[in-house]
Each structure stands twice: as C-alpha cells, then as structure tokens.
Scaffold this active site. Structure first.
Site, short mmCIF file in Angstrom:
data_model
loop_
_atom_site.label_atom_id
_atom_site.label_comp_id
_atom_site.label_asym_id
_atom_site.label_seq_id
_atom_site.Cartn_x
_atom_site.Cartn_y
_atom_site.Cartn_z
N ASP A 104 27.82 74.87 23.76
CA ASP A 104 27.01 73.59 23.47
C ASP A 104 26.08 73.70 22.21
O ASP A 104 25.62 74.81 22.01
CB ASP A 104 26.34 73.05 24.69
CG ASP A 104 25.32 73.79 25.11
OD1 ASP A 104 25.38 74.90 25.20
OD2 ASP A 104 23.91 73.36 25.37
N GLU A 151 23.94 75.37 27.81
CA GLU A 151 22.94 76.35 27.79
C GLU A 151 21.59 75.57 27.20
O GLU A 151 20.39 75.91 27.53
CB GLU A 151 23.22 77.43 26.95
CG GLU A 151 22.25 78.75 27.06
CD GLU A 151 21.18 78.47 25.92
OE1 GLU A 151 20.26 79.39 25.88
OE2 GLU A 151 21.39 77.53 25.16
#
Length: 409
Positions: free
Chosen positions: A80, A174
């Site tokens: 991400d 994350e």
C-alpha cells in the site's frame, strides 16, 4: 540490474494501491489486490509456491538449496501507499546521472532541490526515479517489493549461490498502521525476518518508538454569551488549556534522535464539545509510560476545578520498541552487519523515529529489523528512489540469504 529495477519499479508504482484509514476492511482498499495478484502471478512464474489469503497477505517460499538445517529467514515489504497525497496516475520520471541541480517536477511549479532536501547531495551521479509533481511516487514501499522480487529472481537464476529456506511476504495497509494486524506469524513460519522499508543508504534499524494514540474530549456548557458569566464552560478553551499544559519543547519539530514527543494531530470542536487527537512517541519504555501518565495528570488538574469532570482522556497503545525483542538475539543484527561490511556499506543503526511492520511483528514472535531501500521524501510529490541504492539493497538481500547458511540450527 539497473534496467530491471527501473522496469519493475515503473510498473508497480503505476498501480494505485493507496490505503484508506476510514475503511474497516482488510485490505482497506480493493485496489491493493491489483498489485498483490500481479505479484502472486510473477512469483508463481518464478516457480515458487504462493498463498494469498482473504486479508491480502501474500506469502511465498524459496526452498533451501543446502543439505543441512539453517534458520528460515523472511523478507517483507508492504504494497500500500500513503493516504497523505494523491496516489493515482503516477507518472514516474527517470533522471540519469543526477548532477545536483534543481529538478523541475513536471509543470506543477514544484522542484526537487538540494537546498530543501540536502540528502540529495549524497546521490550525485545516481540514476533517480522521481514524480511529475502531481502524485507521490509510491517507492514507499514498492521499492522494497521490487528489491525482494529481484533478489529472489537472482537467487533462482544462480543456484550456485547457497541459501536456506526463504519466506517472502507482501502485506497490505502498513501506511495506516494495520500491516501486521492479521499477519499470521505461525503460518509464515520464519525464525526471523527483515522489512525492506527503510530510506537512506546504509540504514539498519532495530530500535523504534514506543507508540500510543490519545484522544482527549472536553465537554462545555453553552449558554447565551450575553448572560454567560459564571455559567458558560467553553470546551474549546478547555482543550487549549489542556494543550498548553504539555511541555512546549516536546513536539516533533523540536526533537530528534532519542527524544520523545507529544504530537497534536487534530483539534476540532465548538463551545459544547471539543476533541484533541495526539500521538505519543518515545524510545524509552519508562519515559513512554510517564508521557501517558502526564496526560492523565493534566486531566485531573483541570477537572478538579469543575463538578462534572469535563475532560476525558482515552489512551491506546499502538506498538512498542522492537529492540526489546531483537536485542536478545544479536545474530539477527550481526548477519546484516557482516553483509554490509562485505559490500563496503557503513551501517547506520540510528533509531527509527517512527515504526515499521517489524515493530508489531517483533512482539508477535517474529523479530524483524528494517533495512534501507534507497528512497526518500515519502508520502508526497517530492518522493524519489535511487536506482543505484536499490541495486545495493538487492545485494544485501542476497548476501543475507548466503550468510544465514553459516548459522546452523
């Protein structure tokens, strides 16, 4: 290898994988699946066994090519990208042989300069990947993803390089602090691991902050201001009073190295109700606990003057300093230090003024230091990646895989 790194990173950053803190799903955005499925396809194309679970955790295995038992090492990166800036329509630009001069970022009026970003002085002569100024780059952490992929590919293509069993993990979310939340450490089944999620050349990080979030709510009494004397209680004023009682110098913009801080992230409200959102950070566990205690003491000092206790404090721990779990196993740091030395890389073991997935994973039973990726200026249009440093990071992964074979179980 530079051409392969540029090609792979260019392909990956063009896939929008921005996470969303407002979402309750895992992954928090559907678009993270686009890169996860591509990575699964490419890993299987390498001949590896993979597993992509329902929460977006992609695991793969490169089996050992030695006949004796050695520890299983893992390498992790997150797919991400940050929700802090636009992450769609990423248009990566390549700067060959960076000469140190100011670089225009497309037609946006933004520039990448050594005056603003002095760390660029270390990258003169490097090949850089930058943005066109309209988006972040996403090298955090797609550079780490690329480095793991290229290292694994190299090991497969060079079976003469001996290594033990290697586990690979690509994870979601994350950037919104949820990366390890549904990471199955038992199923991953590694003895230790490394996140490829650092920044500058030479970073080898095994100390992180202890971290908590604090939400302060102040309740007021709202009456007509013309007749408010001795009746009105302004919740905004209570919030301001609360903040003013914190140490003025213990904020991010005035601290460095091992110094902790309180960071006011959000302050909003009206006369009747106001909310303040803080993050609390400190490397030392005792100091961390004292910081949380300080918030409760301020609450009590204000509330004592009111009958209805208008200030409420809610504190939730987020993660702890991973050094607590890594330092009892010094070989986990000795291995990359040996590899760094072999590659003439000076290790920078300064503490992380933040956290990585490894911060939480270490407390879940998987000690996980962090290694440089060669990128900088994360989460915005000034983000860059040094392809030269990325190449070194690939060599570090390969070197760790080799070095682990000298540590028999």
């Amino acid at each position: 290898m530079k051409a392969q790194l540029i090609d792979r990173l260019s392909r990956y950053v063009k896939i929008d994988t921005q996470s969303n803190p407002e979402s309750s799903t895992t992954p928090s955005t559907e678009k993270q699946w686009d890169l996860l499925r591509l990575l699964q396809q490419e890993l299987e194309g390498f001949g590896l066994e993979t597993n992509l679970d329902d929460n977006g955790y992609l695991f793969a295995t490169l089996e050992s090519n030695v006949s004796f038992d050695v520890p299983t090492v893992g390498f992790l990166a997150h797919v991400d990208t940050s929700p802090d800036f636009n992450a769609s329509n990423v248009n990566p630009q390549i700067v060959e042989q960076y000469d140190g001069k100011t670089i225009k970022l497309g037609d946006t009026g933004r520039v990448l300069s050594q005056e603003t970003f002095p760390e660029l002085k270390k990258l003169i002569g490097h090949t850089l990947m930058i943005t066109d100024g309209t988006s972040l780059l996403g090298a955090d952490d797609k550079a780490g993803v690329v480095e793991i992929m290229e290292a694994v590919k190299y090991l497969i293509e060079h079976p003469e390089i001996k290594h033990g069993r290697i586990r690979i993990a690509f994870t979601p979310d994350e950037e919104i602090g949820r990366g390890p939340h549904k990471f199955d450490v038992e199923r991953f089944n590694a003895d230790f691991a490394y996140t490829m999620d650092g920044s500058e050349f030479g970073e080898l990080q095994f100390e992180s902050f202890n971290a908590a979030e604090a939400n302060i709510t102040t309740h007021g009494v709202n009456v007509h201001p013309g007749s408010a004397k001795n009746i009105m209680v302004n919740a905004i004023s209570l919030g301001h009073q609360f903040h003013s009682l914190l140490p003025a110098g213990e904020v991010p913009e005035r601290t460095e190295d091992y110094e902790g801080f309180y960071h006011l992230m959000k302050f909003e409200g009206n006369v009747e109700k106001a909310t303040l959102q803080y993050i609390i950070r400190d490397h030392d566990r005792e100091s961390f606990e004292l910081r949380k205690k300080k918030l409760l003491e301020i609450r009590d000092d204000i509330n004592v003057h009111y009958e209805d206790f208008p200030v409420k404090v809610d504190i939730e721990d987020q993660y702890y300093n991973m050094a607590e779990k890594i330092e009892p196993h010094p070989y986990i740091i000795d291995i990359p230090k040996k590899v760094f030395n072999d590659l003439n890389i000076e290790p920078n073991t300064a503490p992380i003024r933040g956290g990585t997935d490894g911060s939480q994973l270490s407390f879940k039973g998987l000690p996980t230091p962090n290694i440089f990726t060669g990128c900088g200026n994360f989460h915005g249009p000034f983000e860059y990646a040094s392809i030269d440093v990325m190449e070194k990071a690939v060599q570090v992964i390969i070197g760790i895989a080799q070095e682990v074979t000298h540590h028999h179980k």
